[in-house]
Design a protein around this motif. Structure first.
Motif, PDB file in Angstrom:
ATOM      1  N   LEU A 196      -0.710 -76.257  36.585  1.00  0.00           N
ATOM      2  CA  LEU A 196      -2.083 -75.782  36.421  1.00  0.00           C
ATOM      3  C   LEU A 196      -2.204 -74.304  36.794  1.00  0.00           C
ATOM      4  O   LEU A 196      -3.032 -73.584  36.227  1.00  0.00           O
ATOM      5  N   GLU A 197      -1.376 -73.853  37.724  1.00  0.00           N
ATOM      6  CA  GLU A 197      -1.372 -72.435  38.103  1.00  0.00           C
ATOM      7  C   GLU A 197      -1.077 -71.552  36.896  1.00  0.00           C
ATOM      8  O   GLU A 197      -1.625 -70.458  36.764  1.00  0.00           O
ATOM      9  N   LEU A 198      -0.216 -72.031  35.994  1.00  0.00           N
ATOM     10  CA  LEU A 198       0.071 -71.276  34.776  1.00  0.00           C
ATOM     11  C   LEU A 198      -1.198 -71.042  33.970  1.00  0.00           C
ATOM     12  O   LEU A 198      -1.378 -69.952  33.394  1.00  0.00           O
ATOM     13  N   LEU A 199      -2.078 -72.022  33.942  1.00  0.00           N
ATOM     14  CA  LEU A 199      -3.325 -71.882  33.199  1.00  0.00           C
ATOM     15  C   LEU A 199      -4.360 -71.061  33.954  1.00  0.00           C
ATOM     16  O   LEU A 199      -4.898 -70.082  33.442  1.00  0.00           O
ATOM     17  N   VAL A 200      -4.638 -71.464  35.186  1.00  0.00           N
ATOM     18  CA  VAL A 200      -5.746 -70.864  35.933  1.00  0.00           C
ATOM     19  C   VAL A 200      -5.353 -69.525  36.533  1.00  0.00           C
ATOM     20  O   VAL A 200      -6.032 -68.514  36.333  1.00  0.00           O
ATOM     21  N   GLY A 201      -4.270 -69.506  37.294  1.00  0.00           N
ATOM     22  CA  GLY A 201      -3.889 -68.293  38.008  1.00  0.00           C
ATOM     23  C   GLY A 201      -3.279 -67.222  37.142  1.00  0.00           C
ATOM     24  O   GLY A 201      -3.516 -66.032  37.345  1.00  0.00           O
ATOM     25  N   MET A 202      -2.476 -67.620  36.136  1.00  0.00           N
ATOM     26  CA  MET A 202      -1.757 -66.648  35.325  1.00  0.00           C
ATOM     27  C   MET A 202      -2.476 -66.287  34.033  1.00  0.00           C
ATOM     28  O   MET A 202      -2.280 -65.196  33.498  1.00  0.00           O
ATOM     29  N   THR A 203      -3.305 -67.212  33.521  1.00  0.00           N
ATOM     30  CA  THR A 203      -3.956 -66.969  32.229  1.00  0.00           C
ATOM     31  C   THR A 203      -5.474 -66.885  32.337  1.00  0.00           C
ATOM     32  O   THR A 203      -6.128 -66.362  31.438  1.00  0.00           O
ATOM     33  N   GLY A 204      -6.042 -67.408  33.407  1.00  0.00           N
ATOM     34  CA  GLY A 204      -7.488 -67.359  33.579  1.00  0.00           C
ATOM     35  C   GLY A 204      -8.226 -68.455  32.846  1.00  0.00           C
ATOM     36  O   GLY A 204      -9.412 -68.310  32.533  1.00  0.00           O
TER      37      GLY A 204
ATOM     38  N   LEU B 177      -6.938 -78.792  41.036  1.00  0.00           N
ATOM     39  CA  LEU B 177      -7.606 -77.489  41.002  1.00  0.00           C
ATOM     40  C   LEU B 177      -7.906 -77.017  42.423  1.00  0.00           C
ATOM     41  O   LEU B 177      -7.741 -75.830  42.742  1.00  0.00           O
ATOM     42  N   LEU B 178      -8.319 -77.946  43.280  1.00  0.00           N
ATOM     43  CA  LEU B 178      -8.533 -77.607  44.692  1.00  0.00           C
ATOM     44  C   LEU B 178      -7.247 -77.144  45.363  1.00  0.00           C
ATOM     45  O   LEU B 178      -7.264 -76.240  46.202  1.00  0.00           O
ATOM     46  N   MET B 179      -6.139 -77.742  44.997  1.00  0.00           N
ATOM     47  CA  MET B 179      -4.854 -77.364  45.595  1.00  0.00           C
ATOM     48  C   MET B 179      -4.536 -75.897  45.358  1.00  0.00           C
ATOM     49  O   MET B 179      -4.159 -75.171  46.292  1.00  0.00           O
ATOM     50  N   ILE B 180      -4.662 -75.456  44.108  1.00  0.00           N
ATOM     51  CA  ILE B 180      -4.288 -74.074  43.824  1.00  0.00           C
ATOM     52  C   ILE B 180      -5.310 -73.082  44.370  1.00  0.00           C
ATOM     53  O   ILE B 180      -4.965 -71.952  44.719  1.00  0.00           O
ATOM     54  N   ILE B 181      -6.565 -73.499  44.484  1.00  0.00           N
ATOM     55  CA  ILE B 181      -7.577 -72.638  45.102  1.00  0.00           C
ATOM     56  C   ILE B 181      -7.325 -72.547  46.597  1.00  0.00           C
ATOM     57  O   ILE B 181      -7.402 -71.466  47.194  1.00  0.00           O
ATOM     58  N   LEU B 182      -7.004 -73.685  47.207  1.00  0.00           N
ATOM     59  CA  LEU B 182      -6.727 -73.728  48.639  1.00  0.00           C
ATOM     60  C   LEU B 182      -5.508 -72.886  48.989  1.00  0.00           C
ATOM     61  O   LEU B 182      -5.506 -72.163  49.989  1.00  0.00           O
ATOM     62  N   GLY B 183      -4.485 -72.959  48.148  1.00  0.00           N
ATOM     63  CA  GLY B 183      -3.280 -72.189  48.422  1.00  0.00           C
ATOM     64  C   GLY B 183      -3.438 -70.715  48.125  1.00  0.00           C
ATOM     65  O   GLY B 183      -2.895 -69.869  48.839  1.00  0.00           O
ATOM     66  N   GLY B 184      -4.166 -70.399  47.081  1.00  0.00           N
ATOM     67  CA  GLY B 184      -4.359 -69.001  46.705  1.00  0.00           C
ATOM     68  C   GLY B 184      -4.043 -68.786  45.243  1.00  0.00           C
ATOM     69  O   GLY B 184      -2.874 -68.860  44.837  1.00  0.00           O
ATOM     70  N   LEU B 185      -5.053 -68.514  44.428  1.00  0.00           N
ATOM     71  CA  LEU B 185      -4.865 -68.312  42.995  1.00  0.00           C
ATOM     72  C   LEU B 185      -4.033 -67.065  42.722  1.00  0.00           C
ATOM     73  O   LEU B 185      -4.133 -66.069  43.424  1.00  0.00           O
ATOM     74  N   GLY B 186      -3.222 -67.148  41.672  1.00  0.00           N
ATOM     75  CA  GLY B 186      -2.430 -65.988  41.278  1.00  0.00           C
ATOM     76  C   GLY B 186      -1.073 -65.916  41.938  1.00  0.00           C
ATOM     77  O   GLY B 186      -0.340 -64.940  41.739  1.00  0.00           O
ATOM     78  N   HIS B 187      -0.708 -66.909  42.723  1.00  0.00           N
ATOM     79  CA  HIS B 187       0.576 -66.915  43.421  1.00  0.00           C
ATOM     80  C   HIS B 187       1.248 -68.268  43.215  1.00  0.00           C
ATOM     81  O   HIS B 187       0.639 -69.316  43.477  1.00  0.00           O
ATOM     82  N   LEU B 188       2.500 -68.252  42.791  1.00  0.00           N
ATOM     83  CA  LEU B 188       3.231 -69.505  42.646  1.00  0.00           C
ATOM     84  C   LEU B 188       3.398 -70.183  44.000  1.00  0.00           C
ATOM     85  O   LEU B 188       3.250 -71.395  44.127  1.00  0.00           O
ATOM     86  N   ARG B 189       3.695 -69.378  45.014  1.00  0.00           N
ATOM     87  CA  ARG B 189       3.820 -69.945  46.353  1.00  0.00           C
ATOM     88  C   ARG B 189       2.502 -70.543  46.815  1.00  0.00           C
ATOM     89  O   ARG B 189       2.473 -71.526  47.560  1.00  0.00           O
ATOM     90  N   GLY B 190       1.408 -69.952  46.396  1.00  0.00           N
ATOM     91  CA  GLY B 190       0.091 -70.459  46.765  1.00  0.00           C
ATOM     92  C   GLY B 190      -0.133 -71.864  46.230  1.00  0.00           C
ATOM     93  O   GLY B 190      -0.708 -72.712  46.908  1.00  0.00           O
ATOM     94  N   ALA B 191       0.341 -72.124  44.992  1.00  0.00           N
ATOM     95  CA  ALA B 191       0.188 -73.460  44.412  1.00  0.00           C
ATOM     96  C   ALA B 191       0.952 -74.497  45.231  1.00  0.00           C
ATOM     97  O   ALA B 191       0.449 -75.602  45.488  1.00  0.00           O
TER      98      ALA B 191
END
Length: 316
Positions: free
Chosen positions: A44-52, A243-257
């Motif tokens: 999901l990070e590929l969609l939200v964090g990397m592509t918006g 979606l909460l997971m990647i927001i909690l970790g930090g959007l835009g970072h693979l490590r964040g996911a």
């Protein structure tokens, strides 16, 4: 410091590989669960964090991958070489259909269309004999490939770890490629990218399909680990949780996911255990919600932003 931080994912993977045999069955199973959810979150990070592209239907691909694994394994079982590509392929095929239609919309309309497609898939498995109804279906024999038998706890551990390393490495390569640069440009200013002559729709659709395939990979691993699937895997609240997971970790970072998947899973485990929180465990959804709100309010950049707060010179 930046060069050192680049090796952190590799170091963590090596530590996990070395610690695997020393873990108890409970801890090993728990770590496997976290790694599978990390793959799901990275997709999901590929969609939200990397592509918006904020999707609220990503669990559909996760569930389709899981169901494809169980349905195709049959009573005789199946080979990993067949079931893994099939799970990813079916998830990618549905992502292609969903993406081709939903990407013609934007903003909240895109979110609602992806949710609608996910609910359609949910009810296909929930209301028909194909998916065993609300009870789901069981896997008779877990996938195997030579010595790689998913019935074996340690084999499952290392197969899931290898899949996580593959997913993380693939997305890291995408982020550093021209394709990744185009996705970043689309996230920042889609209109400018379109004016510059980039086929924006094609780039977004490609990202959507890759994300769906990776979610299917997570679904395959989940089905192989649990030996059972049910329609709840495709439910909207699973899309909301990842979606909460990647927001909690930090959007835009693979490590964040990955950090978000770890933190969210640990929070659910701790807050739902009487030994840790006593009677509050009966109301873990409430305490979990309060914790998430607190984290988002205090750490708007996610948990990965702690590094910059503790050390302004540290790279996130």
């Amino acid at each position: 410091m930046r060069k050192l931080s680049a090796f952190i994912p590799l170091i963590v993977a090596l530590v996990l590989a070395g610690a695997g045999p020393a873990l108890s069955p409970y801890l090993s199973d728990f770590v496997v669960k976290i790694m599978i959810l990390s793959i799901f979150a990275l997709s999901l990070e590929l969609l939200v964090g990397m592509t918006g592209l904020v999707s609220l239907g990503h669990a559909a691909f996760y569930g389709i991958g899981a169901y494809a694994t169980v349905l195709l394994s049959g009573k005789e079982g199946g080979s990993i070489a067949l079931l893994l590509p099939a799970a990813m392929g079916f998830a990618a095929a549905y992502a292609l259909v969903v993406g081709a239609l939903s990407l013609r919309t934007r903003g909240v309309y895109f979110i609602m269309v992806t949710l609608a497609f996910a609910q359609m898939a949910f009810f296909v498995f929930h209301d028909t004999a194909l998916g065993g109804g609300s009870d789901g279906i069981y896997m008779y024999i877990r996938p195997a490939l030579g010595a790689l038998d998913m019935e074996n706890r340690m084999v499952t551990f290392y197969v899931v770890l290898a899949a996580l390393v593959f997913t993380y490495g693939l997305l890291a390569l995408i982020g550093r490629s021209r394709f990744g640069a185009a996705l970043a440009g689309i996230r920042v200013n889609e209109q400018r990218m379109r004016a510059a002559g980039f086929p924006v729709y094609g780039y977004k659709l490609a990202a959507f399909v890759i994300a769906g395939a990776l979610a299917g990979l997570a679904g395959f691993l989940l089905a192989s680990r649990d030996g059972v699937v049910n329609p709840e895997l495709l439910a909207w609240h699973n899309s909301g949780e990842v979606l909460l997971m990647i927001i909690l970790g930090g959007l835009g970072h693979l490590r964040g996911a990955v950090i978000g998947a770890v933190a969210f899973t640990l929070l659910k485990e701790v807050l739902g255990t009487h030994a840790f929180v006593g009677p509050l465990a009966d109301h873990w959804q409430l305490t979990l919600g309060i914790c998430i709100i607190a984290f988002v309010a205090l750490l708007p950049k996610g948990l990965i932003g702690l590094a910059s707060r503790l050390s302004p010179k540290a790279s996130t």
